[in-house]
Design a protein around this motif. Sequence first.
Motif, PDB file in Angstrom:
ATOM      1  N   TRP A   1       5.285   0.317  -2.364  1.00 55.34           N
ATOM      2  CA  TRP A   1       5.533  -0.503  -3.567  1.00 55.34           C
ATOM      3  C   TRP A   1       4.979  -1.908  -3.363  1.00 55.34           C
ATOM      4  N   MET A   2       5.113  -2.445  -2.156  1.00 54.83           N
ATOM      5  CA  MET A   2       4.674  -3.811  -1.869  1.00 54.83           C
ATOM      6  C   MET A   2       3.161  -3.988  -1.935  1.00 54.83           C
ATOM      7  N   VAL A   3       2.399  -2.905  -1.767  1.00 58.13           N
ATOM      8  CA  VAL A   3       0.936  -3.012  -1.820  1.00 58.13           C
ATOM      9  C   VAL A   3       0.479  -3.627  -3.139  1.00 58.13           C
TER      10      VAL A   3
ATOM     11  N   ASP B   1      -0.178  -9.065   1.557  1.00 60.22           N
ATOM     12  CA  ASP B   1      -0.790  -9.722   2.714  1.00 60.22           C
ATOM     13  C   ASP B   1      -0.146  -9.369   4.054  1.00 60.22           C
ATOM     14  N   LYS B   2       1.167  -9.401   4.137  1.00 60.09           N
ATOM     15  CA  LYS B   2       1.813  -9.125   5.419  1.00 60.09           C
ATOM     16  C   LYS B   2       1.736  -7.641   5.769  1.00 60.09           C
ATOM     17  N   ILE B   3       1.641  -6.789   4.750  1.00 56.32           N
ATOM     18  CA  ILE B   3       1.450  -5.363   4.999  1.00 56.32           C
ATOM     19  C   ILE B   3       0.091  -5.138   5.662  1.00 56.32           C
ATOM     20  N   VAL B   4      -0.899  -5.890   5.223  1.00 59.78           N
ATOM     21  CA  VAL B   4      -2.241  -5.809   5.807  1.00 59.78           C
ATOM     22  C   VAL B   4      -2.217  -6.257   7.264  1.00 59.78           C
ATOM     23  N   GLN B   5      -1.583  -7.397   7.526  1.00 60.09           N
ATOM     24  CA  GLN B   5      -1.485  -7.890   8.907  1.00 60.09           C
ATOM     25  C   GLN B   5      -0.794  -6.869   9.805  1.00 60.09           C
TER      26      GLN B   5
ATOM     27  N   LYS C   1      -8.130  -5.049   0.846  1.00 64.21           N
ATOM     28  CA  LYS C   1      -6.798  -5.195   1.442  1.00 64.21           C
ATOM     29  C   LYS C   1      -5.913  -3.975   1.174  1.00 64.21           C
ATOM     30  N   LYS C   2      -5.990  -3.444  -0.026  1.00 65.95           N
ATOM     31  CA  LYS C   2      -5.112  -2.319  -0.370  1.00 65.95           C
ATOM     32  C   LYS C   2      -5.409  -1.097   0.485  1.00 65.95           C
ATOM     33  N   SER C   3      -6.679  -0.834   0.739  1.00 69.46           N
ATOM     34  CA  SER C   3      -7.013   0.340   1.555  1.00 69.46           C
ATOM     35  C   SER C   3      -6.523   0.163   2.985  1.00 69.46           C
ATOM     36  N   VAL C   4      -6.598  -1.062   3.511  1.00 74.70           N
ATOM     37  CA  VAL C   4      -6.077  -1.348   4.847  1.00 74.70           C
ATOM     38  C   VAL C   4      -4.561  -1.123   4.879  1.00 74.70           C
ATOM     39  N   ALA C   5      -3.892  -1.651   3.860  1.00 75.48           N
ATOM     40  CA  ALA C   5      -2.435  -1.514   3.793  1.00 75.48           C
ATOM     41  C   ALA C   5      -2.024  -0.051   3.704  1.00 75.48           C
ATOM     42  N   PHE C   6      -2.672   0.712   2.824  1.00 69.80           N
ATOM     43  CA  PHE C   6      -2.331   2.134   2.673  1.00 69.80           C
ATOM     44  C   PHE C   6      -2.589   2.918   3.952  1.00 69.80           C
ATOM     45  N   GLU C   7      -3.643   2.571   4.669  1.00 73.88           N
ATOM     46  CA  GLU C   7      -3.921   3.259   5.926  1.00 73.88           C
ATOM     47  C   GLU C   7      -2.838   2.949   6.957  1.00 73.88           C
ATOM     48  N   GLY C   8      -2.359   1.710   6.992  1.00 79.29           N
ATOM     49  CA  GLY C   8      -1.264   1.355   7.897  1.00 79.29           C
ATOM     50  C   GLY C   8       0.002   2.131   7.581  1.00 79.29           C
TER      51      GLY C   8
END
Length: 390
Positions: A297-299, A304-308, A322-329
């Motif tokens: 939901w936060m994506v 930003d912090k999800i990406v980090q 950024k979204k693809s990085v976050a989803f992969e994490g």
Amino acid sequence: MNNFIFYSPTEFVFGRGAEVQTGTLVKKYGAHKVMVVYGGGSVVRNGLLACVEKSLQEAGIAYCMLGGVQPNPVDTKVYEGIELCRKEQVDMMLAVGGGSVIDTAKAIAAGVPYDGDFWDFYIGKSTVTEALKVAVVLTIPAAGSEGSGNTVITKVAGLQKLSLRVPGLLRPVFAVMNPELTYTLPPFQTACGIADMMAHIMERYFTNTQEVEIGDRLCEGTLLAIIKEAATVMKEPQNYGARANLMWCGTIAHNGTCGVGCEEDWASHFLEHEMSAIYNVTHGAGLSVIFPAWMTWMVDHHVDKIVQYAIRVWGVPESEDKKSVAFEGISRLKAFFKSIGLPITFAELGIENPDIDRLVDSLHRNKGELVGNYVKLTRKDSGEIYRLAL
């Protein structure tokens, strides 16, 4: 970084055979009569309870017993304990077990000197101003209650699960921690403990407070340690090094170290508390379902912090997307949970058709119209996160 006061007076006695020191430690902290609080039969079967009793006897410490604490501890056992404590004139609580046992002991400790209903503390009607001392012999690394001033109890009438934080009075005076006592934990219980300690760290990591590099690095490093040792301990349950590191990670995750100077979130815990209160699921398993949903939901709302997190904890390559990085994490977090035998959906948790409206209503009745801090969740937001966990 925000201004802060960090007070953590617990003495940790860690290592092989540490439990034999229990009586000496109780005496050191001035207790004359303790109540030994424990849960089911495991501490009886493995001989730990007998060892603790022998240690108390050798130190000349009088004691009484309160067994039968259940997972997701309830108020009825607290009331029973308060009554017995007063009758026996107990001056210290000694919890032998995991988070549920320790949380029950803390609630009793706060309730004994109080003239009213101990539940007043949990609903904010009154403040804890005095409490019996609490001490711990830890058997399950998970909740971190051995090093915190926190306690969570469920009120049976209404299934209301609430937390209380009183670091100045409810932090244990000592915690005995022998990793060997965790060798016989079932794999699922070990995995739930891992999810719980990871969630405690992430509740502090996802913050809007700026310039908390030390906190971020402590969180990331501890998460990486947990991930590494989890892979070992699931294959080698009697690996002392892995068990020892996980046990200490559980403490570090929740003794306040990782959150010093920052505004913490706790929305995921509150979302899960409703799940375990209403459906009586294991807390760690509920967290392995709800935390990835919260992150997803936060994506779209605060990425930003999800990406980090994805880059530093899960090794996701940096990208302008950024979204693809976050989803992969998030995907790697889910894969990790699955790899240690944890659920990541309501259905896998055994809840085919959760009553989301009931969960949302209970959450916001207990916690107010806005929940959490990283993004303050409305009723609509909470419902969307529960649905993402389907």
